[in-house]
Write a protein that holds these residues in place. Sequence first.
Motif, PDB file in Angstrom:
ATOM      1  N   GLY A 196      -3.047  13.002 -43.085  1.00 17.04           N
ATOM      2  CA  GLY A 196      -1.668  12.657 -43.393  1.00 17.04           C
ATOM      3  C   GLY A 196      -1.433  12.481 -44.881  1.00 17.04           C
ATOM      4  O   GLY A 196      -2.238  12.893 -45.715  1.00 17.04           O
ATOM      5  N   ARG A 197      -0.334  11.815 -45.194  1.00 13.97           N
ATOM      6  CA  ARG A 197       0.049  11.571 -46.580  1.00 13.97           C
ATOM      7  C   ARG A 197      -0.594  10.276 -47.086  1.00 13.97           C
ATOM      8  O   ARG A 197      -0.524   9.240 -46.425  1.00 13.97           O
ATOM      9  CB  ARG A 197       1.570  11.446 -46.679  1.00 13.97           C
ATOM     10  CG  ARG A 197       2.284  12.754 -46.450  1.00 13.97           C
ATOM     11  CD  ARG A 197       3.789  12.594 -46.570  1.00 13.97           C
ATOM     12  NE  ARG A 197       4.387  12.013 -45.365  1.00 13.97           N
ATOM     13  CZ  ARG A 197       4.681  12.685 -44.267  1.00 13.97           C
ATOM     14  NH1 ARG A 197       4.421  13.963 -44.199  1.00 13.97           N
ATOM     15  NH2 ARG A 197       5.241  12.092 -43.241  1.00 13.97           N
ATOM     16  N   GLY A 198      -1.221  10.354 -48.247  1.00 15.96           N
ATOM     17  CA  GLY A 198      -1.773   9.156 -48.875  1.00 15.96           C
ATOM     18  C   GLY A 198      -3.007   8.583 -48.212  1.00 15.96           C
ATOM     19  O   GLY A 198      -3.330   7.410 -48.404  1.00 15.96           O
ATOM     20  N   MET A 199      -3.720   9.379 -47.444  1.00 16.08           N
ATOM     21  CA  MET A 199      -4.894   8.873 -46.727  1.00 16.08           C
ATOM     22  C   MET A 199      -6.008   8.455 -47.691  1.00 16.08           C
ATOM     23  O   MET A 199      -6.685   7.462 -47.462  1.00 16.08           O
ATOM     24  CB  MET A 199      -5.423   9.908 -45.733  1.00 16.08           C
ATOM     25  CG  MET A 199      -4.470  10.230 -44.594  1.00 16.08           C
ATOM     26  SD  MET A 199      -4.127   8.837 -43.504  1.00 16.08           S
ATOM     27  CE  MET A 199      -2.416   8.507 -43.902  1.00 16.08           C
ATOM     28  N   GLN A 200      -6.211   9.207 -48.780  1.00 13.47           N
ATOM     29  CA  GLN A 200      -7.276   8.861 -49.723  1.00 13.47           C
ATOM     30  C   GLN A 200      -7.063   7.473 -50.322  1.00 13.47           C
ATOM     31  O   GLN A 200      -8.013   6.728 -50.510  1.00 13.47           O
ATOM     32  CB  GLN A 200      -7.390   9.912 -50.829  1.00 13.47           C
ATOM     33  CG  GLN A 200      -8.008  11.218 -50.371  1.00 13.47           C
ATOM     34  CD  GLN A 200      -9.411  11.047 -49.835  1.00 13.47           C
ATOM     35  OE1 GLN A 200     -10.200  10.274 -50.364  1.00 13.47           O
ATOM     36  NE2 GLN A 200      -9.732  11.761 -48.771  1.00 13.47           N
TER      37      GLN A 200
ATOM     38  N   GLN B 276     -10.440   2.905 -47.852  1.00 15.01           N
ATOM     39  CA  GLN B 276     -11.162   1.653 -47.573  1.00 15.01           C
ATOM     40  C   GLN B 276     -10.541   0.897 -46.401  1.00 15.01           C
ATOM     41  O   GLN B 276     -11.237   0.412 -45.516  1.00 15.01           O
ATOM     42  CB  GLN B 276     -11.217   0.761 -48.820  1.00 15.01           C
ATOM     43  CG  GLN B 276     -12.263  -0.336 -48.729  1.00 15.01           C
ATOM     44  CD  GLN B 276     -13.671   0.231 -48.638  1.00 15.01           C
ATOM     45  OE1 GLN B 276     -14.080   1.045 -49.446  1.00 15.01           O
ATOM     46  NE2 GLN B 276     -14.429  -0.181 -47.628  1.00 15.01           N
ATOM     47  N   GLU B 277      -9.220   0.815 -46.377  1.00 15.55           N
ATOM     48  CA  GLU B 277      -8.494   0.130 -45.293  1.00 15.55           C
ATOM     49  C   GLU B 277      -8.799   0.785 -43.940  1.00 15.55           C
ATOM     50  O   GLU B 277      -9.073   0.093 -42.949  1.00 15.55           O
ATOM     51  CB  GLU B 277      -6.993   0.190 -45.569  1.00 15.55           C
ATOM     52  CG  GLU B 277      -6.120  -0.226 -44.412  1.00 15.55           C
ATOM     53  CD  GLU B 277      -4.692   0.269 -44.520  1.00 15.55           C
ATOM     54  OE1 GLU B 277      -3.962   0.112 -43.517  1.00 15.55           O
ATOM     55  OE2 GLU B 277      -4.290   0.808 -45.575  1.00 15.55           O
ATOM     56  N   LEU B 278      -8.745   2.111 -43.890  1.00 18.93           N
ATOM     57  CA  LEU B 278      -8.983   2.832 -42.641  1.00 18.93           C
ATOM     58  C   LEU B 278     -10.434   2.710 -42.193  1.00 18.93           C
ATOM     59  O   LEU B 278     -10.713   2.478 -41.011  1.00 18.93           O
ATOM     60  CB  LEU B 278      -8.589   4.304 -42.801  1.00 18.93           C
ATOM     61  CG  LEU B 278      -7.104   4.549 -43.070  1.00 18.93           C
ATOM     62  CD1 LEU B 278      -6.868   6.006 -43.469  1.00 18.93           C
ATOM     63  CD2 LEU B 278      -6.252   4.150 -41.890  1.00 18.93           C
ATOM     64  N   THR B 279     -11.345   2.846 -43.143  1.00 21.28           N
ATOM     65  CA  THR B 279     -12.767   2.722 -42.823  1.00 21.28           C
ATOM     66  C   THR B 279     -13.090   1.313 -42.326  1.00 21.28           C
ATOM     67  O   THR B 279     -13.716   1.138 -41.271  1.00 21.28           O
ATOM     68  CB  THR B 279     -13.634   3.066 -44.049  1.00 21.28           C
ATOM     69  OG1 THR B 279     -13.324   4.409 -44.454  1.00 21.28           O
ATOM     70  CG2 THR B 279     -15.113   2.960 -43.744  1.00 21.28           C
TER      71      THR B 279
ATOM     72  N   GLY C   5     -12.305  10.883 -43.110  1.00 15.90           N
ATOM     73  CA  GLY C   5     -13.161  10.942 -41.924  1.00 15.90           C
ATOM     74  C   GLY C   5     -14.189   9.835 -41.973  1.00 15.90           C
ATOM     75  O   GLY C   5     -14.685   9.481 -43.040  1.00 15.90           O
ATOM     76  N   VAL C   6     -14.481   9.279 -40.804  1.00 23.89           N
ATOM     77  CA  VAL C   6     -15.481   8.214 -40.692  1.00 23.89           C
ATOM     78  C   VAL C   6     -16.386   8.548 -39.521  1.00 23.89           C
ATOM     79  O   VAL C   6     -15.902   8.842 -38.419  1.00 23.89           O
ATOM     80  CB  VAL C   6     -14.831   6.825 -40.481  1.00 23.89           C
ATOM     81  CG1 VAL C   6     -15.890   5.731 -40.489  1.00 23.89           C
ATOM     82  CG2 VAL C   6     -13.754   6.550 -41.512  1.00 23.89           C
ATOM     83  N   LYS C   7     -17.694   8.506 -39.758  1.00 21.73           N
ATOM     84  CA  LYS C   7     -18.701   8.727 -38.721  1.00 21.73           C
ATOM     85  C   LYS C   7     -19.588   7.493 -38.699  1.00 21.73           C
ATOM     86  O   LYS C   7     -20.061   7.068 -39.761  1.00 21.73           O
ATOM     87  CB  LYS C   7     -19.513   9.973 -39.047  1.00 21.73           C
ATOM     88  CG  LYS C   7     -20.397  10.423 -37.932  1.00 21.73           C
ATOM     89  CD  LYS C   7     -21.294  11.607 -38.211  1.00 21.73           C
ATOM     90  CE  LYS C   7     -20.835  12.636 -39.194  1.00 21.73           C
ATOM     91  NZ  LYS C   7     -21.778  13.759 -39.314  1.00 21.73           N
ATOM     92  N   PHE C   8     -19.811   6.903 -37.504  1.00 16.94           N
ATOM     93  CA  PHE C   8     -20.585   5.666 -37.435  1.00 16.94           C
ATOM     94  C   PHE C   8     -21.121   5.458 -36.024  1.00 16.94           C
ATOM     95  O   PHE C   8     -20.656   6.087 -35.071  1.00 16.94           O
ATOM     96  CB  PHE C   8     -19.731   4.471 -37.874  1.00 16.94           C
ATOM     97  CG  PHE C   8     -18.491   4.263 -37.043  1.00 16.94           C
ATOM     98  CD1 PHE C   8     -18.448   3.284 -36.066  1.00 16.94           C
ATOM     99  CD2 PHE C   8     -17.364   5.045 -37.245  1.00 16.94           C
ATOM    100  CE1 PHE C   8     -17.313   3.100 -35.294  1.00 16.94           C
ATOM    101  CE2 PHE C   8     -16.220   4.861 -36.490  1.00 16.94           C
ATOM    102  CZ  PHE C   8     -16.190   3.881 -35.502  1.00 16.94           C
TER     103      PHE C   8
END
Length: 156
Positions: A79-83, A87-90, A4-7
């Motif tokens: 989903g799978r492998g999100m952790q 960094q990539e997603l954020t 999750g990302v909040k910004f």
Amino acid sequence: SNVGVKFEGAISMFKFQAFLDTLVGEEDGAKDFLRIKGVFNIAGEDRMFVLQCVHMLKNQNFTKPWREQKRENRIIFIGRGMQKRRQELTDGVLACVAGPLRFGVGKRVRARTSELEYSTGKVIKVWDEFHAYRIRLDCGREVHAPMDEDGFVKEA
């Protein structure tokens, strides 16, 4: 797993859609994403933008006005492998925040009008239909620059 990302900060619609396409635009990449959900503050819009994805299927709409509510963006990737991809997603979603525009209304600019050509004109509106700029070219024609980047618009 989930990330999750909040910004804060208004989002460029074009950058955000391009980012989503890198994640769920093709079946091979989308298979790891079970769900993506979010609420966003889109540059040039006074309503909330709500996104729900299931694999490659996207449901996205503008809903109610922000009014007095804090314009805070929130997204969760499930989903799978999100952790492993935190960094990539954020970084990817934060890169969609629209910075201050370089050119104001009335500024003379060069707008990209073809693959290799730029034409001179004047900014007549900012954040017009999710585009960073609407530009009236010297020939009288109007064009949009979707993002405030040299690939679309340059100083004259």
